[in-house]
Design an enzyme around this catalytic site. Structure first.
Site, PDB file in Angstrom:
ATOM      1  N   ARG A  25     -42.267 -32.395  -2.331  1.00  0.00           N
ATOM      2  CA  ARG A  25     -41.949 -33.517  -3.208  1.00  0.00           C
ATOM      3  C   ARG A  25     -42.623 -33.382  -4.579  1.00  0.00           C
ATOM      4  O   ARG A  25     -42.335 -34.162  -5.482  1.00  0.00           O
ATOM      5  CB  ARG A  25     -42.377 -34.820  -2.525  1.00  0.00           C
ATOM      6  CG  ARG A  25     -41.595 -35.104  -1.247  1.00  0.00           C
ATOM      7  CD  ARG A  25     -42.367 -36.019  -0.297  1.00  0.00           C
ATOM      8  NE  ARG A  25     -42.559 -37.358  -0.791  1.00  0.00           N
ATOM      9  CZ  ARG A  25     -41.762 -38.399  -0.546  1.00  0.00           C
ATOM     10  NH1 ARG A  25     -40.689 -38.222   0.202  1.00  0.00           N
ATOM     11  NH2 ARG A  25     -42.037 -39.590  -1.012  1.00  0.00           N
ATOM     12  N   GLU A  36     -47.237 -37.870  -3.995  1.00  0.00           N
ATOM     13  CA  GLU A  36     -47.536 -36.444  -4.073  1.00  0.00           C
ATOM     14  C   GLU A  36     -47.470 -35.911  -5.500  1.00  0.00           C
ATOM     15  O   GLU A  36     -48.305 -35.093  -5.909  1.00  0.00           O
ATOM     16  CB  GLU A  36     -46.578 -35.665  -3.169  1.00  0.00           C
ATOM     17  CG  GLU A  36     -46.763 -35.902  -1.690  1.00  0.00           C
ATOM     18  CD  GLU A  36     -46.020 -37.113  -1.166  1.00  0.00           C
ATOM     19  OE1 GLU A  36     -46.119 -37.408   0.041  1.00  0.00           O
ATOM     20  OE2 GLU A  36     -45.329 -37.796  -1.984  1.00  0.00           O
ATOM     21  N   LYS A  70     -48.878 -54.669  11.989  1.00  0.00           N
ATOM     22  CA  LYS A  70     -48.606 -53.395  12.637  1.00  0.00           C
ATOM     23  C   LYS A  70     -49.278 -53.403  14.010  1.00  0.00           C
ATOM     24  O   LYS A  70     -50.447 -53.741  14.126  1.00  0.00           O
ATOM     25  CB  LYS A  70     -49.133 -52.233  11.780  1.00  0.00           C
ATOM     26  CG  LYS A  70     -48.749 -50.860  12.310  1.00  0.00           C
ATOM     27  CD  LYS A  70     -49.169 -49.754  11.344  1.00  0.00           C
ATOM     28  CE  LYS A  70     -48.763 -48.382  11.871  1.00  0.00           C
ATOM     29  NZ  LYS A  70     -49.139 -47.283  10.955  1.00  0.00           N
TER      30      LYS A  70
END
Length: 644
Positions: free
Chosen positions: A404, A376, A287
């Site tokens: 969610r 979640e 990244k």
């Protein structure tokens, strides 16, 4: 400031132009694309490190696949900047995430190349499978590719998609972009599993030796690859007992390979395109690749804001006076204060320790604060399980992500009356991230659930006091505290804790002409509006309700007994929200009044700065003042008509 793309990138207006290049030119295109992203984001802002890490993958996918007929589904989407630049949006890329500009995420209405709208994680496999199943049903030779990060792979929905795809007999490819980090470092057993594969020197060396040996044998290419695949499977089983995770789900596993080797990627994708059924390609990337500072501190450079691309200096706003802290930092520091006094307090967050500032507690009390990954649903039910044992759990979830885990909030928390404390960060409009991240609906979707306490602080002091009240022994019900993204209004915010009476609001200012009822941070907008109205001769009262549920009926009786003109203000949807609760009260007790509800309208609000979006939705200070002014003018007009 004009930002010119490189000489080769200038010629790329669609993936068809990429296919005209020879393979050696792909290296140059990758270099120019990476530099263009650096040039634009440093000046105009946006997500940064994620897209740099998938430059080679992006180019290779569009080079091999026939997009948009073949469909690429990007998970989360903030790594899709290169995809946008290569699919006809290069000239508009400087408008990325700006008001009325292009979205920072793939968006179906923006381009035919954006096959599925995203913003939340872990949806790509299910969506790509749906596309693949449709292609199979319609007998189309359409390829379907999901590009998912290793962080997003931790979510249950990703495994649900893998589980179905393995038996659906659909032609799809999952590209697992393994870089070890989402926004914060990845956590969990899957991370350890992937690390086991990618760092096994014995496995990787033996695998490479087998491939090299077979490549030299005088046998057919197809036979060689089939043999290599079988031998590789055997090697995996010999070296790592855990290496059959994806194969156990009926996926053909390939990799890991270097995700920054464009030649290797192109060759591998070419081969995989012609292999039917569910496949998973595991690539290793960095990244922030190509920008040294982003490679070293990937969390900091996920979305750094504007910066000097040469020196790496991140530009910070310069203020003449000290500024209030961000609400999330108030949360992060306050929970430590409370936990030092209450040993039963624990903190849970689904993959957002930096964004929510739970990282402070994770550092200070690592055995009492946990990042559970992009999960979640698990975060909420884990919190419920802890609550059954007497723990006071602060479950910190972004408002839009809380959607969610709605069933868990109902089934596992509310029905059982477990006193989980939901701290909903980024409630209301969030700005440049746009509609996938706006926290517009939490008031409405929590207000209809029995046993829920729902509150919103007007400032930092109120946030501290609500947190203090929520963790008290006598608080026996689920407790929601919603607060917005960004800075509050108080410099001296670390005030002594005060217990608040649940369901009790407050009158901040008396007035005779119109009553302004607010919940949460927009109460500060109302304060400014009321000050302006006073200079115009309009005397407005201001009531801060503090709690949406239970709502302060005694205070509302006072309001309706005195005022015939009422404005409600909230940073949530007006459908089913705080204003709706006031109207329900009015109907219940047969009051008659003119009520104007201000908040997020019944439509999808796009991206822009908070100031721009608040103004567009009409609940900033100017919008509140304009509404009060119009109501008073209507009153004068009616009186004149009656007298006439």
């Amino acid at each position: 400031m004009e930002i010119a793309p490189g000489a080769l990138l200038q010629t790329i207006n669609s993936p068809a132009d990429i296919k005209k290049l020879d393979r050696l030119q792909l290296h140059q295109l990758c270099d120019e694309l990476r530099q263009y992203i650096i040039d634009v984001v440093s000046v105009h802002g946006g997500h940064f490190a994620a897209s740099l890490g998938v430059v080679e993958l992006t180019v290779a996918l569009h080079y091999i696949y026939n997009t948009p007929y073949d469909q690429l589904v990007w998970d989360v989407g903030h790594q899709a900047y290169g995809h946008k630049v290569l699919t006809g949006r290069r000239e508009n890329f400087i408008s990325n995430r700006k008001y009325k500009g292009i979205s920072g995420f793939p968006k179906r209405s923006e381009s035919e190349y954006d096959t599925f709208g995203v913003g939340h994680s872990s949806t790509s496999i299910s969506a790509a499978l749906g596309i693949a199943m449709a292609a199979k049903y319609k007998k189309e030779n359409r390829k379907s590719v999901a590009i998912i990060g290793d962080g997003a792979m931790t979510a249950g929905m990703a495994f649900e998609g893998l589980n179905h795809a393995g038996v659906a007999d659909a032609d799809m490819l999952v590209v697992l972009n393994d870089n070890g980090i989402g926004i914060d470092p990845n956590v969990g057993a899957l991370k350890e599993y992937l690390t086991d594969i990618t760092t096994s020197q014995t496995y990787n060396k033996l695998r490479d030796d087998v491939w090299n040996l077979l490549g030299k044998l005088p046998v057919g290419k197809r036979f060689t690859r089939d043999m290599a695949s079988k031998l590789e499977t055997g090697i995996k089983g010999l070296i790592s007992k855990r290496s059959n995770l994806f194969e156990s789900l009926n996926f053909r596993y390939f990799g890991p390979i270097d995700g920054h080797n464009i030649t290797k990627l192109v060759d591998t994708l070419y081969d995989l395109k012609n292999i039917p059924g569910p496949k998973l390609l595991h690539i290793i990337t960095t990244k922030g690749k190509g920008y040294a500072l982003a490679e070293k501190d990937q969390t900091k450079w996920h979305a750094p804001g504007l910066f000097d691309k040469v020196t790496g200096e991140i530009y910070k706003k310069v203020y003449d006076t000290p500024q209030p802290p961000k609400y999330q930092d108030v949360f992060g520091k306050t929970i430590i204060e409370l936990a030092e006094k209450n040993p039963l307090i624990m903190g849970i967050t689904p993959a957002m320790p930096s964004g929510s500032s739970l990282k402070f507690m994770m550092e200070a009390m690592p055995n009492r604060a946990f990042d559970v990954g992009i999960c979640e649903q698990h975060a909420v039910t884990l919190s419920a399980g802890l609550a059954t044992q007497g723990m006071k759990v602060f479950c910190n979830v972004y408002s839009s992500f809380m959607q969610r885990a709605y069933d868990q909030a109902v089934h596992d928390v509310a029905i059982q009356k477990l006193p989980v404390i939901f701290c909903l960060d980024r409630a209301g409009l969030v700005g440049e991230d746009g509609p996938t991240h706006h926290g517009a609906y939490d008031i409405a979707y929590f207000r209809c659930i029995p046993n829920m306490i729902i509150s919103a602080p007007m400032n930092e002091q109120e946030l501290r006091n609500l947190m203090y009240t929520a963790q008290l022994e006598e608080t026996k019900l689920p407790f929601v505290i919603r607060y917005p993204r960004g800075e509050g209004v108080m410099q001296n915010w670390q005030t002594p804790f005060e217990k608040l009476e649940i369901g009790k609001g407050r009158k901040l200012k008396d007035g005779n002409d119109v009553a302004v009822l607010t919940i949460g941070h927009p109460g500060n907008f109302a304060t400014v509006a009321i000050r302006q109205l006073r200079t115009e001769g309009i005397d407005a009262a201001h009531y801060d309700l503090r709690f949406i549920k239970p709502i302060d009926e005694a205070l509302l009786h006072e309001v309706f007994a005195k005022h015939s003109k009422i404005i409600t203000v909230e940073d949530g949807t007006i459908i089913g929200g705080f204003g709706a609760a006031v109207l329900e009260f009015m109907a219940k007790y047969n009051y008659t009044a003119e009520v104007k509800t201000l908040g997020i309208p019944d439509r999808i609000v796009e991206h822009g700065t908070l100031k721009e979006l608040h103004a567009e939705c009409g609940y900033d200070a100017n919008g509140i003042a304009a509404t009060a002014r119009a109501m008073m003018q209507d009153s004068v007009r009616v009186k004149v008509e009656l007298l006439g």
